[in-house]
Motif scaffolding. Structure first.
Motif, short mmCIF file in Angstrom:
data_model
loop_
_atom_site.label_atom_id
_atom_site.label_comp_id
_atom_site.label_asym_id
_atom_site.label_seq_id
_atom_site.Cartn_x
_atom_site.Cartn_y
_atom_site.Cartn_z
N THR A 5 23.58 23.66 -19.32
CA THR A 5 22.98 24.95 -19.67
C THR A 5 21.68 25.18 -18.91
N GLY A 6 21.61 26.26 -18.18
CA GLY A 6 20.36 26.66 -17.53
C GLY A 6 19.80 25.63 -16.56
N LEU A 7 20.69 24.90 -15.90
CA LEU A 7 20.23 23.79 -15.04
C LEU A 7 19.62 24.31 -13.73
N THR A 8 18.39 23.92 -13.47
CA THR A 8 17.68 24.36 -12.27
C THR A 8 17.02 23.16 -11.62
N LYS A 9 17.10 23.12 -10.29
CA LYS A 9 16.45 22.04 -9.54
C LYS A 9 15.93 22.58 -8.22
N ARG A 10 14.65 22.33 -7.96
CA ARG A 10 14.08 22.65 -6.66
C ARG A 10 13.43 21.38 -6.12
N TYR A 11 13.81 20.97 -4.93
CA TYR A 11 13.21 19.76 -4.37
C TYR A 11 11.80 20.10 -3.89
N PRO A 12 10.86 19.17 -4.01
CA PRO A 12 9.48 19.41 -3.57
C PRO A 12 9.47 19.86 -2.11
N GLY A 13 8.69 20.89 -1.83
CA GLY A 13 8.55 21.36 -0.45
C GLY A 13 9.64 22.30 0.01
N GLU A 14 10.70 22.49 -0.80
CA GLU A 14 11.79 23.41 -0.41
C GLU A 14 11.52 24.79 -0.99
N LYS A 15 11.80 25.83 -0.19
CA LYS A 15 11.58 27.20 -0.68
C LYS A 15 12.63 27.60 -1.70
N GLN A 16 13.89 27.35 -1.33
CA GLN A 16 14.99 27.75 -2.20
C GLN A 16 15.33 26.63 -3.19
N PRO A 17 15.58 27.00 -4.43
CA PRO A 17 16.06 25.96 -5.36
C PRO A 17 17.45 25.47 -4.92
N SER A 57 14.70 21.86 -15.01
CA SER A 57 14.86 22.42 -16.35
C SER A 57 16.34 22.60 -16.65
N GLY A 58 16.60 22.90 -17.91
CA GLY A 58 17.99 23.04 -18.36
C GLY A 58 18.42 21.80 -19.10
N SER A 59 19.61 21.87 -19.68
CA SER A 59 20.07 20.70 -20.43
C SER A 59 21.51 20.33 -20.06
N ILE A 60 21.76 19.03 -20.15
CA ILE A 60 23.11 18.50 -19.93
C ILE A 60 23.45 17.67 -21.15
N VAL A 61 24.52 18.07 -21.82
CA VAL A 61 24.94 17.34 -23.02
C VAL A 61 26.34 16.80 -22.78
N TRP A 62 26.52 15.53 -23.04
CA TRP A 62 27.82 14.89 -22.85
C TRP A 62 28.20 14.18 -24.14
N GLY A 69 17.53 14.30 -21.96
CA GLY A 69 16.40 13.73 -22.70
C GLY A 69 16.40 12.21 -22.74
N MET A 70 17.30 11.58 -21.98
CA MET A 70 17.46 10.12 -22.13
C MET A 70 16.35 9.32 -21.44
N ASN A 71 15.96 8.21 -22.07
CA ASN A 71 15.00 7.30 -21.43
C ASN A 71 15.75 6.29 -20.56
N ALA A 72 14.99 5.42 -19.89
CA ALA A 72 15.59 4.53 -18.89
C ALA A 72 16.69 3.65 -19.49
N SER A 73 16.48 3.15 -20.68
CA SER A 73 17.50 2.23 -21.20
C SER A 73 18.75 2.99 -21.66
N GLU A 74 18.54 4.21 -22.18
CA GLU A 74 19.71 5.04 -22.52
C GLU A 74 20.49 5.41 -21.25
N LEU A 75 19.74 5.64 -20.15
CA LEU A 75 20.41 5.99 -18.89
C LEU A 75 21.23 4.83 -18.36
N ARG A 76 20.71 3.62 -18.52
CA ARG A 76 21.48 2.46 -18.07
C ARG A 76 22.82 2.38 -18.79
N SER A 77 22.79 2.60 -20.10
CA SER A 77 24.07 2.50 -20.80
C SER A 77 24.96 3.70 -20.48
N LEU A 78 24.35 4.86 -20.27
CA LEU A 78 25.13 6.04 -19.86
C LEU A 78 25.89 5.77 -18.57
#
Ligand code: ADP
Ligand code: ADP
Length: 238
Positions: A5-17, A57-62, A69-78
């Motif tokens: 939902t509403g997922l947006t990403k712009r890399y640093p230094g890039e004009k276009q997302p 920004s935005g959210s990804i739910v699986w 919203g996951m922290n490093a240890s949650e990401l490892r198990s994901l």
């Protein structure tokens, strides 16, 4: 199963997302091919899902869990639960094929080496059986450097078989392979979907493969979804 939902990403230094307000729901059992020109945002989208890329920004739910919203240890198990196949295979260098397949059980954790002693006889058997399925059991003891690109991608598929994820992500898994090998790899991935019920979400360059295997096509352009439909609704060009 997967809700973006509403997922947006712009890399640093890039004009276009790279991604702008992506909204996408994937149901269990779908085989989704993401198509689009180079730079459309395909890789960024796939990599946000297991947080190899950090969205702005935005959210990804699986399966009811908020990946964003996951922290490093949650990401490892994901990452142990989500399979991933890469364009450049991403195998563990200088190690035997069998070890690479077993690593699927541990989500390719960087410190997997310290786990070598924990590999069970069961792991070895399952890894060998997985290699057999992709026709590479005879190469189990070889180092990955001795293998061709197509063989390496088959090892990556065996790693997914070992891992048994319910979701398989792929970032251009056939782009660096010749047409015959590509077809073979697509058949394996098609088998994971049909026979093992894996939900599959793949970036592909090749419209023909996408139409042959996917149940749904997403078209990306300039970081936005410009097509979402059945393979037969797609024309022969992008
Ligand atoms: P695709 O997979 O469709 O080729 P990408 O997601 O790789 O598209 O790229 C989308 C856009 O983001 C492109 O404009 C690309 O140049 C830019 N981009 C991708 N990765 C990076 C990065 N690490 N740093 C800066 N810009 C990037
Ligand atoms: P590709 O083969 O698609 O070109 P890259 O060569 O860009 O992929 O490598 C992908 C990056 O992701 C590498 O830096 C690798 O260390 C990292 N990576 C691969 N698998 C995982 C994983 N399961 N969890 C976390 N990071 C990973």
């Amino acid at each position: 199963m997967l809700e973006i939902t509403g997922l947006t990403k712009r890399y640093p230094g890039e004009k276009q997302p790279a991604l702008q307000d992506i909204n996408l729901k994937v149901k269990e059992g779908e085989f989704v091919a993401v198509l689009g020109r180079s730079g459309a945002g395909k890789s960024t989208l796939i990599r946000c899902i297991n947080r190899l890329v950090e969205p702005d920004s935005g959210s990804i739910v699986w399966k009811g869990r908020r990946i964003t919203g996951m922290n490093a240890s949650e990401l490892r198990s994901l990452r142990r639960e989500i399979g991933f196949v890469f364009q450049h295979f991403n195998l563990l260098p200088r190690l035997p094929v069998l070890t690479n397949v077993i690593a699927g059980r541990f989500g390719m954790m960087p410190r997997w080496r310290s786990l070598t002693g924990l590999f069970t006889e069961g792991d070895r058997k399952l890894a060998l059986a997985s290699l057999e399925e992709v026709g590479l059991a005879s190469l189990a003891a070889k180092r990955v450097e001795a293998l061709s690109g197509g063989q390496r991608q088959r090892v990556a598929i065996a790693r997914v078989l070992m891992q048994q994820p319910s979701l398989l992500l792929g970032d251009e898994p056939i782009s660096s392979l010749d047409p015959v090998t590509s077809e073979r790899i697509m058949r394996y991935i098609g088998g994971l979907h049909r026979e093992r019920g894996m939900t599959v979400l793949l970036n592909l360059h090749d419209v023909i493969s996408a139409k042959a295997f996917a149940t749904r096509i997403i078209g990306l352009s300039g970081g936005r979804i410009v097509f979402d439909g059945l393979p037969q609704q797609l024309g022969d060009q992008e």
